[in-house]
Structure formats: C-alpha cells, structure tokens
Design a protein around this motif. Structure first.
Motif, PDB file in Angstrom:
ATOM      1  N   VAL A 174       0.832  -1.201   0.000  1.00 34.79           N
ATOM      2  CA  VAL A 174       0.000   0.000   0.000  1.00 34.79           C
ATOM      3  C   VAL A 174       0.867   1.251   0.000  1.00 34.79           C
ATOM      4  N   ALA A 175       1.934   1.244   0.788  1.00 34.78           N
ATOM      5  CA  ALA A 175       2.836   2.401   0.842  1.00 34.78           C
ATOM      6  C   ALA A 175       3.466   2.679  -0.515  1.00 34.78           C
ATOM      7  N   ALA A 182       7.781   5.621  -3.981  1.00 33.55           N
ATOM      8  CA  ALA A 182       8.763   6.474  -3.308  1.00 33.55           C
ATOM      9  C   ALA A 182       9.185   5.946  -1.938  1.00 33.55           C
ATOM     10  N   CYS A 183       8.439   5.007  -1.363  1.00 34.54           N
ATOM     11  CA  CYS A 183       8.799   4.465  -0.043  1.00 34.54           C
ATOM     12  C   CYS A 183       9.732   3.263  -0.208  1.00 34.54           C
ATOM     13  N   TRP A 192       6.373   8.196   5.844  1.00 30.87           N
ATOM     14  CA  TRP A 192       5.019   8.007   5.297  1.00 30.87           C
ATOM     15  C   TRP A 192       4.056   7.582   6.395  1.00 30.87           C
ATOM     16  N   MET A 193       4.479   6.647   7.254  1.00 27.52           N
ATOM     17  CA  MET A 193       3.641   6.198   8.360  1.00 27.52           C
ATOM     18  C   MET A 193       3.297   7.350   9.298  1.00 27.52           C
ATOM     19  N   LYS A 199       0.717   4.899  13.058  1.00 22.15           N
ATOM     20  CA  LYS A 199       1.407   4.181  14.129  1.00 22.15           C
ATOM     21  C   LYS A 199       0.619   4.146  15.432  1.00 22.15           C
ATOM     22  N   GLU A 200      -0.459   4.919  15.505  1.00 16.78           N
ATOM     23  CA  GLU A 200      -1.230   5.009  16.743  1.00 16.78           C
ATOM     24  C   GLU A 200      -2.672   4.563  16.497  1.00 16.78           C
TER      25      GLU A 200
END
Length: 234
Positions: A174-175, A182-183, A192-193, A199-200
């Motif tokens: 997905v990234a 680009a990731c 990106w995350m 992350k939360e």
C-alpha cells in the motif's frame, strides 16, 4: 491460510480434467449440504448455509445462490450473536459481487474489528477493502494499518508469525502504490507512516470508522451498531 487471498493464479495452473473433477466433488458436497439443510431449523442452519455459500462461489455462475445462502446465514447469525459466522456471511455476500457487495464488506469489517473473531478473517475483510480502494487513497493505508494491528493484538503462535508477515507485506505494498514507489527505504516508509498517522491505533481506528460511515450511510446499516456495542463487556 483459509480466508486470505494469497495466490490468485493457482486455479489457472490446473489442467481442465482436474478442474472438472474438482467441480464434480464440490457439487456432490453441495447436494449433501442441501439435504442436511432440509432437516434443520433456525440457527442450526448457519454453518451448512455458509459451507454452501463458499462452495457456490467456487462454481461458475452460482454467485446468486451463494448470495442467497449467505444472506439467510447472516440474519440468523446476527440474531444469535454469532459474530464469526456473521462475518463469514458478509465475506460471501461481498465475493458474490452483487449490488450490496460493498455494503456487505463494510458490515463485515465493522464486525470483524469490533469483535474478537479469528484475526485471519478480520484481516481478509480489510484486504478486500485495500483492493477496493484507489491507489492514491488514504483509506487503503488505514485498512492495512488496522490489519497489522489486529494481527499483532489477536493472533498467537504460528498464526501471529504468518499474519504478521502477511499484513506487513500488505502495508508495504500500500505504501509503494500510495507514493508511486517512493517508499523504497525504511526511513521513507517511517516518514510516510508518521505523515498518515498510522502508528497510533487511537488515530487510525477512528479514521476507519469514518471510512465505513462513508461507504454505508447511518440509515442504511443492516443492524443497530449502538445496540451491539451496548452488549460488549467493559
């Protein structure tokens, strides 16, 4: 794994003779299930209905029958608060590809995230959402992050390892598609995350709820979510 779409190409590799034999076995099993259903009433019908639905999905041109079996199973499962079978029913309705496919997916995700069912099934429903979502949409990222969270929190042992690997790969895919490739380093992936607040759980789970509300307006849900929430132990 039972529910996840890992390899879409294995059926193409089968020879025609093997495919015919497999279909014959499925039809035989379907006949057995239908004979069993004639003797059952109420919630006893849920499992054979679901088994029938999954078989019908594997038979060419039988999607409408799969849909009908799953709709009956869903009604019975919800009435009896059988959450795992309810999500399986939503999965079948979605895969049947009728007009209510996205609605079924939405309901299945809500149930699969809300209740501690088999984490693989919850992840499978979220995988469907990823596949339904445009490459540049944040919705796929939220779905993939939720899948990672569920795999980590609910799965144990070998399943934890397998689901953790699968959902990690899903989030990475997905990234890459979200950023047009680009990731390609851990540093860029982390950026990106952070940018998408993935992350939360306290941030991405409410966003998932918002996505589901967009997919199915409040007045079009098949069940009362507030009533179901009220029955969840503190």
């Amino acid at each position: 794994m039972k529910y996840l779409n890992i390899d879409d190409h294995h059926r193409e590799a089968e020879c025609a003779e093997d495919t015919v034999k497999s279909s014959e076995l499925l039809v035989t099993r379907l006949d057995e299930l239908r004979a069993e259903l004639e003797t059952l009433k109420g919630t006893e019908r849920v499992k054979p209905l679901l088994d029938s639905g999954y078989i019908l999905l594997d038979l060419v041109g039988r999607e409408a029958e799969a849909h009908a079996a799953a709709k009956e199973a869903l009604t019975l499962a919800i009435e009896d608060e059988q959450w795992q079978p309810a999500v399986e029913a939503c999965d079948i309705i979605y895969q049947a590809g009728k007009d209510d496919a996205v609605a079924a997916l939405t309901h299945g995700i809500w149930l699969g995230v809300t209740y501690p069912i088999d984490p693989e099934l919850s992840v499978a429903m979220l995988q469907h959402l990823v596949e339904e979502t445009p490459d540049n949409s944040d919705g796929a990222a939220v779905a993939a992050a939720t899948a990672c969270y569920i795999a980590d929190m609910r799965a144990e042992g070998k399943q934890h390892d397998e689901l953790g690997f699968f959902t990690g790969q899903l989030l990475g895919q997905v990234a890459r598609r979200h950023t047009n490739g680009a990731c390609d380093t851990q540093e860029l992936f982390d950026i990106w995350m952070d940018r998408l607040e993935l992350k939360e759980p306290g941030k991405f789970l409410p966003r998932l709820a918002m996505i589901l509300d967009v997919l199915v307006p409040t007045d079009q849900w098949w069940f009362d979510r507030d009533a179901l929430r009220s029955k969840i132990p503190e």
